[in-house]
Design an enzyme around this catalytic site. Structure first.
Site, short mmCIF file in Angstrom:
data_model
loop_
_atom_site.label_atom_id
_atom_site.label_comp_id
_atom_site.label_asym_id
_atom_site.label_seq_id
_atom_site.Cartn_x
_atom_site.Cartn_y
_atom_site.Cartn_z
N GLU A 180 0.82 -1.22 0.00
CA GLU A 180 0.00 0.00 0.00
C GLU A 180 0.85 1.27 0.00
O GLU A 180 0.36 2.36 0.29
CB GLU A 180 -0.96 -0.03 1.20
CG GLU A 180 -1.95 -1.19 1.17
CD GLU A 180 -3.15 -0.96 0.23
OE1 GLU A 180 -3.70 0.15 0.21
OE2 GLU A 180 -3.50 -1.91 -0.51
N HIS A 194 -4.78 1.83 6.95
CA HIS A 194 -3.36 2.11 6.70
C HIS A 194 -2.77 2.62 8.01
O HIS A 194 -3.46 3.25 8.81
CB HIS A 194 -3.17 3.20 5.63
CG HIS A 194 -3.61 2.79 4.26
ND1 HIS A 194 -4.42 3.58 3.46
CD2 HIS A 194 -3.33 1.69 3.52
CE1 HIS A 194 -4.63 2.97 2.29
NE2 HIS A 194 -3.98 1.82 2.32
N CYS A 212 -3.00 11.43 3.53
CA CYS A 212 -3.29 10.48 2.45
C CYS A 212 -3.11 11.14 1.10
O CYS A 212 -2.82 10.47 0.10
CB CYS A 212 -4.74 10.01 2.50
SG CYS A 212 -5.21 9.20 4.01
#
Ligand code: SUG
Length: 452
Positions: free
Chosen positions: A187, A259, A373
């Site tokens: 990720e 995450h 993000c």
């Protein structure tokens, strides 16, 4: 709040520009409920979206960061709908026929092909700066995003885009994504942290699971996306020095921290982390300081901010920026009140940060994406910075142009039903065509004859 180690450590002098490469949502930005385990994405499934508002909010954050004196750059959107993905899935005919067929036969696949999730560029790659890589070049390992189909579609076009942007092979290496296997879920930088102390640098890469975990060790409510096997491969490929691997606390994943950057943020010698972020957290933090020298670490206990409150406020998804006026926390507006605000006030009174700036990122937050993000950090020295296309680095003039571009090309409302509207393809292409001219990127997209 507990401080681990060196509350009075002197920050090392700035070494590299930590360039913030922010993503921009594309003209098909919508709320699809596509990410299981991401609570905001699930809660907002099907709510009408405002692509124009989404893009303007992202640009407003870029402006705020640029005005702090930080180098702010932009990573352009990917082209959507992803026609080549739909054609690979067996839809044929003209472009508008492909879209119309998919809308009827496979509306969920059409959502994947229209997703604007590429805006969350913290997921696009893991970056190892030239000074920490064995071959002396800046390494960008494109993430495969294998856990989520709408995100996995991003990975190869993103690698192609990064190659187009970081094209100077003397200074940059862009690696293809790992094979798209669930056991190799990667990720990207959302699970990577570069710590810099007075005696060294180290890289923390955080995973949610590995093949060695027993079922009891895994999260019980949501699936972990990132694997230890992927982290190890990324570290090998990038030839990075001083790697520490750590596992996310399954309780954090079950609380919605899909995450690690939902429960931890750091910059250089500072780390802000929830007490329940990692497995064996104390040992991991000790390992980091053994490699870097003293770090300034603020651990936020559950009684000060529960994991649920952390996920709701996205406090840890703030950007921690070193500026000439000290350390600034660029936080989501959602953490401007309640217990998250109390934590921020405390961090400020204790000198962990010098001040905070709150940003309204409503549209992005509805998909589970906060300030951190939305940016990929790429630490670059002067020469590397001058090797990328200058149009990508924002100036007040360029930002104004981008605002005008968004005003002209982005719709004010988009529903799931609108995704079958073939005009979105032409609107998106017209927008991206103009964008490449505006920021001097040449013919980058496939519809222009390029590779992205
Ligand atoms: O992968 N949301 C993204 C959010 C990514 C946040 N990134 C970091 N934490 N670094 C994801 O879950 C939602 C899309 C939708 O529901 O339409 C989405 O993909």
């Amino acid at each position: 709040m507990r401080h681990v180690d060196a509350a009075n450590a002197v920050p090392p002098p700035p070494d590299l520009h930590e360039v913030q490469f922010d993503g921009l949502p594309g003209p098909t930005s919508f709320h699809g409920g596509l990410s299981l385990g991401n609570i905001a994405s699930q809660v907002n499934a099907g709510v009408p979206a405002n692509p124009h508002g989404a893009a303007r909010q992202c640009l407003a954050k870029m402006r705020a960061v640029m005005e702090l004196g930080v180098v702010q750059a932009v990573l352009p959107p990917l082209s959507r709908p992803d026609l080549s993905a739909l054609r690979r899935l067996g839809f044929t005919g003209s472009d508008s026929e492909v879209i119309a067929q998919a809308a009827v036969a496979e509306p969920q696949l059409l959502r994947h092909a229209c997703s604007s999730a590429f805006m969350w560029t913290a997921n696009c790659a893991t970056v190892i700066p030239s000074r920490d890589s064995r071959d002396g070049r800046c390494q960008l390992v494109t993430a495969n995003l294998a856990a989520m189909p709408h995100r996995a579609l991003e990975s190869q076009p993103r690698a192609n885009m990064l190659r187009h942007i970081f094209s100077d092979s003397q200074r940059f290496v862009v690696h293809d994504p790992l094979p798209t296997y669930a056991t190799l879920g990667d990720e990207g930088a959302a699970n990577h942290h570069r710590a810099v102390g007075s005696s060294g640098v180290c890289h923390l890469i955080v995973h949610g699971r590995s093949a060695a975990n027993t079922p009891e060790e895994l999260p019980q409510r949501f699936a972990a996306r990132h694997t230890l096997e992927a982290s190890r491969a990324v570290a090998r490929i990038a030839g990075a020095i001083n790697i520490v691997h750590a596992r996310q606390n399954p309780t954090a994943i079950d609380a919605g921290a899909f995450h690690n950057d939902v429960v931890m943020v750091g910059s250089h010698d500072r780390i802000l982390i929830h007490a329940r972020a990692l497995v064996d957290q104390q040992q991991v933090l000790e390992q980091l300081t053994a490699l870097t020298g003293p770090l300034r670490i603020a651990v936020i206990d559950e009684h000060e901010l529960t994991l649920e409150q952390a996920v709701r406020s996205y406090l840890f998804n703030s950007q921690l920026l070193r500026t000439t006026d000290g350390v600034v926390l660029v936080a989501p507006a959602d953490s401007a009140e309640g217990p998250a605000r109390a934590v921020i006030n405390r961090l400020q009174s204790e000198g962990f940060i010098n001040r905070s700036v709150f940003i309204n990122l409503r549209e992005s937050m509805m998909g589970g994406g906060g300030p951190a993000c939305l940016r990929l950090r790429v630490p670059l020295n002067e020469r590397e910075l001058s090797a990328i296309s200058p149009g990508l680095v924002l100036t007040p003039d360029r930002l104004r142009q981008l605002e005008g571009w968004v005003d002209q090309h982005y719709r004010r409302e988009l529903t799931l039903a609108d995704l079958g509207d073939g005009r979105l393809l032409d609107e998106g292409r017209a927008a991206l065509d103009e964008l490449t001219r505006l920021i001097g990127l040449g013919s980058m997209y496939q519809f222009q004859g390029g590779t992205v």
